[in-house]
Design an enzyme around this catalytic site. Structure first.
Site, mmCIF file in Angstrom:
data_model
loop_
_atom_site.group_PDB
_atom_site.id
_atom_site.type_symbol
_atom_site.label_atom_id
_atom_site.label_comp_id
_atom_site.label_asym_id
_atom_site.label_seq_id
_atom_site.Cartn_x
_atom_site.Cartn_y
_atom_site.Cartn_z
ATOM 1 N N GLY A 372 0.981 -1.348 0.282
ATOM 2 C CA GLY A 372 -0.266 -0.108 0.017
ATOM 3 C C GLY A 372 1.185 1.321 0.429
ATOM 4 N N PRO A 373 0.042 2.298 -0.270
ATOM 5 C CA PRO A 373 0.987 3.342 -0.230
ATOM 6 C C PRO A 373 1.552 4.008 1.021
ATOM 7 C CG PRO A 373 -1.245 4.161 -0.154
ATOM 8 C CD PRO A 373 -1.061 2.944 -0.092
ATOM 9 N N GLY A 375 2.118 5.694 4.742
ATOM 10 C CA GLY A 375 1.173 6.399 5.714
ATOM 11 C C GLY A 375 -0.059 5.624 6.012
ATOM 12 N N VAL A 376 -0.486 4.090 5.599
ATOM 13 C CA VAL A 376 -1.732 4.083 5.876
ATOM 14 C C VAL A 376 -1.182 2.927 7.075
ATOM 15 C CG1 VAL A 376 -2.105 4.352 3.155
ATOM 16 C CG2 VAL A 376 -0.804 2.325 4.672
ATOM 17 N N GLY A 377 0.391 2.598 8.090
ATOM 18 C CA GLY A 377 0.075 1.737 8.693
ATOM 19 C C GLY A 377 0.280 0.568 8.718
ATOM 20 N N SER A 697 -3.246 1.200 -17.916
ATOM 21 C CA SER A 697 -4.599 1.522 -17.956
ATOM 22 C C SER A 697 -5.288 2.662 -18.148
ATOM 23 C CB SER A 697 -5.049 1.474 -16.007
ATOM 24 O OG SER A 697 -4.416 2.499 -15.701
ATOM 25 N N LYS A 740 -7.727 3.466 -7.413
ATOM 26 C CA LYS A 740 -8.422 4.651 -8.487
ATOM 27 C C LYS A 740 -9.860 5.386 -8.273
ATOM 28 C CE LYS A 740 -5.580 2.314 -11.855
ATOM 29 N NZ LYS A 740 -6.063 1.692 -13.322
#
Length: 792
Positions: A372-373, A375-377, A697, A740
């Site tokens: 995941g990006p 800062g998401v923990g 995409s 997205k």
């Protein structure tokens, strides 16, 4: 000057007993390693350094030298501070040429000398004035008693060693003076260089005899112990282990009696640590072998600290130490919920693992990969899992690691060798079954030092990691009980073989509704505590938090949100500390605007244009989802139709644009383009040119931009799209749908066009996002153009 020496010109006349020796007043200095020459003792010296060869050549055969012992044997070019202050003047008896440009000199000690504070250098050799130290005259009955005692101890030691000839007793008895007896016997004892120099520097014969007597007593005690042990085992078959224990106990008794430590106590302490560590059989055999090597080495052997370090690593590794899992699913769920908001998919997976562990304790641990990006923990989630399961937590950051030895360790033949990060982290954790977080696994590199990702294949394979091999330890270590968790921002850079060994769990990011409780329940209390504030001093309302979330942060995680809240807390702390504002301070929307300034993120509608040729796409990056503007402009002229692309596009995206143009040209009549496809140049540009972009995409957005530019019809600014295209005009599925759609919702998009085959991914979308967006599923490009382009 001593009464036994006198100066004549540039020579000093020494009276050594009945002999008078004329020695130059300035002598070349010969530094030596771990050798101390005593007066009256003949010693061979191996000479190879340039300065030493120059000193030997200056003295010549039959000449005189000062032989000085180095404090540190590792120094190649010693100065005066690197030499012990007492040395010995020697006469060169014979010089023999040795191999490799070296020489061997046979020298005999003449007299002690004190080194001066400075050295002179001439023709490559060091020179020093002679400062002879003559023996004190301390004839007394006590000296005679010491003399006889040393002779008696020497005779006793010769008798205890069967390989010592009896002629040595006659030689010892025939030494004419007590000072010479101390020098000759002392030169044969196994003493450290420091002890030898101390003996050489004592000018009192009684003092030297006393030192020699103490060392002889120790050697006699050791020899008697060895003989009694040998006699006790005669006539009976003693168990080897019992014999070793008896020998160690005798040696400890010797050390206790003498008040000295010869290294055996050190070996015994290491042996006890090894026994307490619970090593498996193979590792225990290796440790015993190294202990045996350590005990056989002298106290000042250069390899001793290397072997000791290895044994300490073996003793400190958690071979058998483990923690017991907490298998209460309700308590584990409470811990996970208290530490993190949302992330239901991850929490359910952890609870499933605990359930399986409860029913099948010997089941193999899975390898989880949180993607995941920032800062998401992801990293903090690993700590929460460890707390929920009652396990120790170990972490190894792999970002930028390019050396395979960082994973597998260095072989012990290298200087500074040590185990790899896996065993280092387990040692710090002190448990064989911790939660082990491999952070930033997607940023592992490779160069001439090897490929660390290949070394991780063994670590992360449940079929192999029960016998993980570290190059330093050299024996297998069981990693099968470790619960490995890896984190990554993207799967694109992880090698397929490594990715195949992991169970991927995606953390696409948080919605605005998720960020509100996260800020209120976690970030605000943390920042209050971090800035020395209390809730009674600072009151922050929900409206202020919502304003920060909506206008000052636009990210998948909450790291920037945490920074903005910290900025608010600093403003509050500054006002309270300066006394300009009385507590409590109420943080409202006005306070946020004043403290944080103008919002950095403008509404995306201001960036859209009413001119034709612009389409809005959706992208999935390592930082989460984002919107993407595709711009197309038609330039008349040229030969044929030429496509020029800018914006730092990757190969896949360029090929997607080529396919889009081919479809548009093949369907130009149906699209009503006609004369617009006359010879021209089409310039396709994707803004944010400093950021590389790739992937298929954006195909539908490229087609929309091309048709909009060629038909001079505007694309709808509130419509975003994603999907791969084929030459037949079909819209193919893509990945990253959740990220997205979150990005589209943050940007204020109203309608999103998705491939119909991505309908299954809508089940993971939060309900509030589905309510905010009008999602239309399409199968063909005709449907995309109908929904995205304004009719004539």
């Amino acid at each position: 000057m001593s009464q036994d020496e006198s100066t004549t010109g540039d020579h000093v006349l020494l009276e050594l007993g009945e002999e008078r020796v004329s020695v130059p007043s300035v002598l070349p200095v010969l530094p030596v390693r771990d050798v101390v020459v005593f007066p009256g003792v003949t010693v061979p010296l191996a000479i190879g350094r340039e300065a030493s060869l120059a000193a030997l050549e200056r003295a010549g055969q039959g000449g005189f030298l000062i032989v000085a012992t180095q404090r540190d044997a590792g120094i190649d070019t010693p100065g005066i501070d690197d030499l012990f202050p007492v040395a010995c003047v020697v006469r060169v008896l014979r010089v023999i040429d040795a191999r490799r440009d070296g020489k061997q000199a046979i020298v005999v000690g003449i007299v002690r000398t004190r080194l001066a504070d400075t050295l002179q250098t001439e023709s490559g050799s060091m020179l020093m004035p002679l400062d002879a130290l003559m023996d004190e005259s301390d004839a007394s009955p006590e000296l005679d008693t010491l003399w006889r005692r040393v002779v008696g101890l020497a005779h006793r030691l010769i008798d205890l060693h069967d390989d010592y000839p009896d002629e040595w007793k006659t030689f010892v008895s025939g030494i004419p003076t007590p000072g010479l007896l101390a020098d000759v016997v002392g030169s044969t004892l196994p003493l450290a260089p420091e002890e030898r120099v101390a003996l050489l520097g004592d000018t009192a014969p009684s003092g030297r005899l006393g030192r020699v007597a103490e060392h002889l007593e120790r050697e006699v005690t050791i020899a008697e112990t060895q003989r009694s042990l040998a006699q006790s085992s005669e006539g009976e078959e003693m168990d080897p282990e019992r014999r070793k224990r008896l020998l160690r106990r005798r040696m400890r008794d010797i050390e206790t009696e003498l008040g000295e430590d010869s290294g055996i106590r050190e070996v015994e302490e290491l042996r006890e640590r090894i026994e307490d560590a619970g090593l498996p059989e193979e590792a225990l055999t290796q440790a015993e072998r190294e202990l045996q090597r350590l005990s056989a080495l002298p106290q000042h052997a250069p390899d001793r600290h290397l072997i000791r370090s290895y044994i300490e690593w073996m003793a400190d590794l958690p071979w058998s130490a483990a923690t017991e899992d907490k298998l209460d699913l309700h308590d584990a769920r409470a811990v996970l919920d208290a530490d993190h908001h949302g992330l239901e998919k991850v929490k359910d997976r952890i609870l499933e693992f605990l359930a399986v562990r409860k029913l099948a304790p010997e089941a193999k641990s899975p390898i989880l990969c949180f993607v995941g990006p920032p800062g998401v923990g992801k990293t903090s989630l690993g700590r929460s899992i460890a707390r929920a399961m009652g396990r120790k937590f170990a972490r190894a950051s792999l970002g930028g690691v390019r050396d395979e030895a960082e994973i597998r360790g260095h072989r012990r033949t290298y200087v500074g060798a040590m185990p790899g990060r896996i065993l280092q982290s387990l040692r710090r954790a002190g448990s064989r079954n911790p939660i082990f977080l491999l952070d930033e696994i997607d940023k592992v590199g490779a160069d001439f030092r090897g490929d660390p990702s290949s070394a991780l294949l063994e670590v992360l394979d449940p079929e192999q990691n029960h016998a993980f091999s570290d190059h330093y330890v050299e024996v297998p270590f069981d990693l099968s009980r470790v619960l490995f968790i890896s984190t990554a921002n993207t799967l694109a850079t992880i090698p397929p073989a490594l990715l195949d060994r992991m169970e991927v769990i995606e953390l696409p990011g948080y919605t605005e509704s998720d960020k509100m409780p996260i800020a209120r329940e976690h970030l605000v209390p943390q920042q209050l505590e971090g800035h020395g504030l209390t809730p009674a001093q600072v009151e922050i309302g929900d409206a202020a938090i919502e304003k920060v979330v909506l206008e000052y942060t636009r990210e998948a995680g909450v790291r920037n949100l945490d920074r903005q809240i910290a900025k608010l807390m600093r403003k509050c702390a500054s006002r309270i500390a300066s006394g300009t504002h009385a507590a409590p301070i109420v943080v409202d929307e006005e306070f946020v605007s004043e403290a944080l300034g103008a919002p950095p993120h403008l509404s995306e509608t201001t960036e859209r244009t009413t001119q034709p040729g612009v389409a809005v796409g959706l992208a999935h990056t390592s930082h989460g989802g984002d919107i993407l503007f595709i711009e197309a402009r038609v330039l008349a002229g040229g030969k044929g139709i030429r496509l020029r692309m800018t914006g730092q596009l990757g190969d896949v995206m360029r090929e997607s644009a080529e396919a889009a143009l081919s479809w548009v040209r093949s369907n130009s009549e149906a699209l009503g383009l006609g004369a617009s496809l006359e010879p021209c140049e089409i310039h396709l540009h994707v803004p944010a040119g400093a950021v590389s972009k790739d992937g298929p995409s954006a195909g539908v957005a490229v087609v929309t931009a091309l048709v909009s530019a060629l038909s001079d019809r505007r694309a709808r600014g509130n419509v975003a799209m994603t999907g791969e295209i084929s030459l037949r005009g079909r819209v193919l599925p893509v990945g990253g749908i959740k990220a997205k759609l979150l990005a589209a919702a943050r940007a204020g998009v109203q309608t999103v066009l998705l491939p119909r085959r991505n309908e299954k991914d809508l089940a993971e979308i939060p309900p509030e996002i589905l309510e905010k967006l009008d999602i239309q599923l399409v199968e063909r490009l005709d449907e995309v153009l109908e929904a995205a382009i304004v009719p004539r």
